[in-house]
Design a protein around this motif. Structure first.
Motif, short mmCIF file in Angstrom:
data_model
loop_
_atom_site.label_atom_id
_atom_site.label_comp_id
_atom_site.label_asym_id
_atom_site.label_seq_id
_atom_site.Cartn_x
_atom_site.Cartn_y
_atom_site.Cartn_z
N LYS A 263 0.83 -1.21 0.00
CA LYS A 263 0.00 0.00 0.00
C LYS A 263 0.86 1.25 0.00
O LYS A 263 0.56 2.22 -0.69
CB LYS A 263 -0.89 0.02 1.25
N LEU A 264 1.93 1.20 0.79
CA LEU A 264 2.82 2.37 0.87
C LEU A 264 3.51 2.60 -0.48
O LEU A 264 3.63 3.73 -0.96
CB LEU A 264 3.85 2.14 1.97
N ALA A 265 3.93 1.49 -1.12
CA ALA A 265 4.63 1.59 -2.40
C ALA A 265 3.70 2.09 -3.50
O ALA A 265 4.13 2.73 -4.45
CB ALA A 265 5.22 0.24 -2.78
N ALA A 266 2.39 1.81 -3.35
CA ALA A 266 1.44 2.22 -4.40
C ALA A 266 1.12 3.71 -4.33
O ALA A 266 0.66 4.31 -5.30
CB ALA A 266 0.14 1.42 -4.24
N ALA A 267 1.39 4.34 -3.18
CA ALA A 267 1.08 5.78 -3.04
C ALA A 267 2.15 6.60 -3.75
O ALA A 267 3.25 6.12 -4.03
CB ALA A 267 1.04 6.15 -1.56
N HIS A 268 1.81 7.86 -4.03
CA HIS A 268 2.81 8.77 -4.63
C HIS A 268 3.97 8.91 -3.66
O HIS A 268 3.77 8.97 -2.44
CB HIS A 268 2.15 10.14 -4.87
N SER A 269 5.21 8.95 -4.19
CA SER A 269 6.37 8.93 -3.30
C SER A 269 6.38 10.12 -2.34
O SER A 269 6.82 10.00 -1.20
CB SER A 269 7.65 8.87 -4.12
N ALA A 297 15.78 6.11 0.42
CA ALA A 297 16.30 4.75 0.64
C ALA A 297 15.21 3.88 1.27
O ALA A 297 15.04 2.70 0.91
CB ALA A 297 17.54 4.79 1.53
N LEU A 298 14.45 4.47 2.19
CA LEU A 298 13.37 3.72 2.86
C LEU A 298 12.29 3.35 1.84
O LEU A 298 11.81 2.22 1.80
CB LEU A 298 12.79 4.57 4.00
N LEU A 299 11.94 4.32 0.97
CA LEU A 299 10.88 4.04 -0.02
C LEU A 299 11.36 3.03 -1.07
O LEU A 299 10.57 2.23 -1.58
CB LEU A 299 10.44 5.33 -0.69
N THR A 300 12.66 3.05 -1.37
CA THR A 300 13.21 2.07 -2.31
C THR A 300 13.09 0.67 -1.69
O THR A 300 12.71 -0.29 -2.35
CB THR A 300 14.69 2.40 -2.61
N GLU A 305 11.47 -6.11 -4.36
CA GLU A 305 10.80 -7.42 -4.57
C GLU A 305 11.24 -8.42 -3.50
O GLU A 305 10.45 -9.16 -2.94
CB GLU A 305 11.17 -7.99 -5.94
N GLU A 306 12.56 -8.40 -3.26
CA GLU A 306 13.16 -9.37 -2.33
C GLU A 306 13.11 -8.85 -0.90
O GLU A 306 12.95 -7.66 -0.69
CB GLU A 306 14.66 -9.57 -2.70
N SER A 307 13.32 -9.76 0.05
CA SER A 307 13.45 -9.33 1.44
C SER A 307 14.78 -8.57 1.60
O SER A 307 15.78 -8.94 0.98
CB SER A 307 13.48 -10.54 2.37
N LYS A 321 9.84 -7.69 4.34
CA LYS A 321 9.69 -9.14 4.23
C LYS A 321 8.32 -9.41 3.65
O LYS A 321 7.31 -8.98 4.25
CB LYS A 321 9.79 -9.75 5.64
N GLY A 322 8.26 -10.05 2.51
CA GLY A 322 6.96 -10.26 1.86
C GLY A 322 6.30 -8.91 1.59
O GLY A 322 6.92 -8.01 1.04
N GLU A 323 5.06 -8.78 2.04
CA GLU A 323 4.32 -7.52 1.80
C GLU A 323 4.44 -6.57 2.97
O GLU A 323 3.71 -5.58 3.05
CB GLU A 323 2.83 -7.85 1.60
N GLN A 324 5.32 -6.91 3.93
CA GLN A 324 5.35 -6.12 5.15
C GLN A 324 6.67 -5.38 5.37
O GLN A 324 7.73 -5.90 5.04
CB GLN A 324 5.08 -7.02 6.37
#
Ligand code: ATP
Length: 331
Positions: A263-269, A297-300, A305-307, A321-324
């Protein structure tokens, strides 16, 4: 009632502080002396407890005279006064900070502690529209964030239960000085304000007069409009960021916070960064070393994709980790 007092009363109706204790920060300069006089005059039949607070920064030889001036003024108005002193130069030297920043930090610490001691609901300072104009121009020239363009806020929370208010923020310094002349109230003159060795003073005494006189007679209004527009924009962004953060929050304990990374990644940066800033603020994590690069760096990491794990300034471990995304303070 003097028109200035009526205007102060309209700007911060005494009904809203009738049953409260108000700590008035008085330096002894024109602005804060005018604020104190006006608040003392508009109190509803003497209700609403006013307490005068002054911190002697001990930065000028005559600073003890400023403190005596404030004490005498409070006495004359029949108000209690808390006068304290701090060796700001020594604190600045020890911390490697600028003197102005050290004075500000010492002052707000003193005001907060005094307000808490007296159970004050409000701390009021006498920042004017002229302070707003100077602050904005200084920030634009020295560098600021979009939020910084909103300038000095009229109100903010100092601690839970104590608000910092600036009732004179829409008043011009010239009106303050006219009021003091009309009521024959003297005030202390800070000689360092006339010298041009501080950037702020050069801006006030040289750059702004130059801009007003020749090139940009509307510069004051333009800067005030920018601050007001930016404040609206900041309020909107903050409310959106607040909503996004609530939507992303999966789990929160004293030790850590887990967010929905997708959800965080889907929002505008920009909004995602603001939501993270808000989280840091809510948790009282240090943002001092959180530069633009660190938020990026946090948003990246969030979009990874990976943990992966990174360590952020202020001792915050961020693990995807995963979606979290889990954030844990290390100490
Ligand atoms: N020595 C002091 N003791 C008590 N209050 C003070 C003192 N100095 C300043 N203040 C309060 O802070 C207000 C702003 O002062 P000033 O413009 O000198 O501070 P600043 O450093 O520019 O602003 P800020 O308060 O944001 O740090 C004053 O109008 C007054 O209300």
């Amino acid at each position: 009632m003097h028109p200035f007092e009526s205007a102060v009363s309209a700007s911060w109706p005494p009904q809203s502080w009738t049953d409260c204790t108000v700590l008035v920060a008085v330096s002894g300069g024109a602005d804060s002396v005018a604020l104190l006089r006006a608040l003392a005059a508009v109190r509803i039949s003497g209700k609403g407890r006013l307490i005068v607070a002054h911190l002697d920064h001990q930065l000028r030889p005559e600073s003890d005279q400023d403190a005596s001036f404030v004490r005498t003024l409070a006495e004359r108005l029949g108000l209690p006064a808390v006068i304290d002193r701090a060796n700001v130069q020594a604190v600045a030297d020890a911390a490697g900070d600028g003197v102005e920043a050290a004075a500000r930090a010492a002052r707000y610490e003193f005001l907060q502690a005094t307000a808490q001691g007296f159970g004050a609901r409000f701390v009021v300072t006498a920042h004017t529209a002229d302070d707003q104009i100077e602050t904005l121009l200084q920030r634009i020239l020295r560098g600021t964030s979009v939020a910084g363009l909103s300038g000095i806020p009229r109100a903010r929370q100092l601690t839970p239960g104590i608000s910092l208010l600036r009732p004179l923020l829409s008043f011009r310094r010239a009106d303050v000085e006219q009021y003091l002349a009309d009521v024959e109230q003297d005030f202390r003159h800070d000689a360092t304000n006339d010298q041009s060795h501080y950037f702020r003073n050069r801006l006030r005494n040289e750059l702004l007069p130059l801009l007003r006189s020749d090139y940009l007679p509307q510069v004051d209004q333009s800067l005030l409009r920018l601050a007001a527009g930016a404040a609206d924009c900041r309020d909107y962004v903050e409310s959106q960021a607040d909503q996004l953060l609530d939507e992303c929050l999966l789990h929160e304990t004293l030790q850590h916070v887990t967010l929905d990374a997708a959800k965080l990644a889907a929002a505008h940066s920009f909004l995602a960064t603001e939501a993270c800033v808000l989280l840091w603020r809510r948790r009282d994590w240090s943002r001092q070393a959180m530069s633009r690069e660190k938020w990026l760096a946090l948003l990246t990491l969030v979009a990874e994709e990976e943990s992966a794990v990174i360590e952020l300034p202020g001792g915050i471990r961020a693990e995807k980790k995963g979606e979290q995304l889990t954030l844990t303070p290390l100490s």
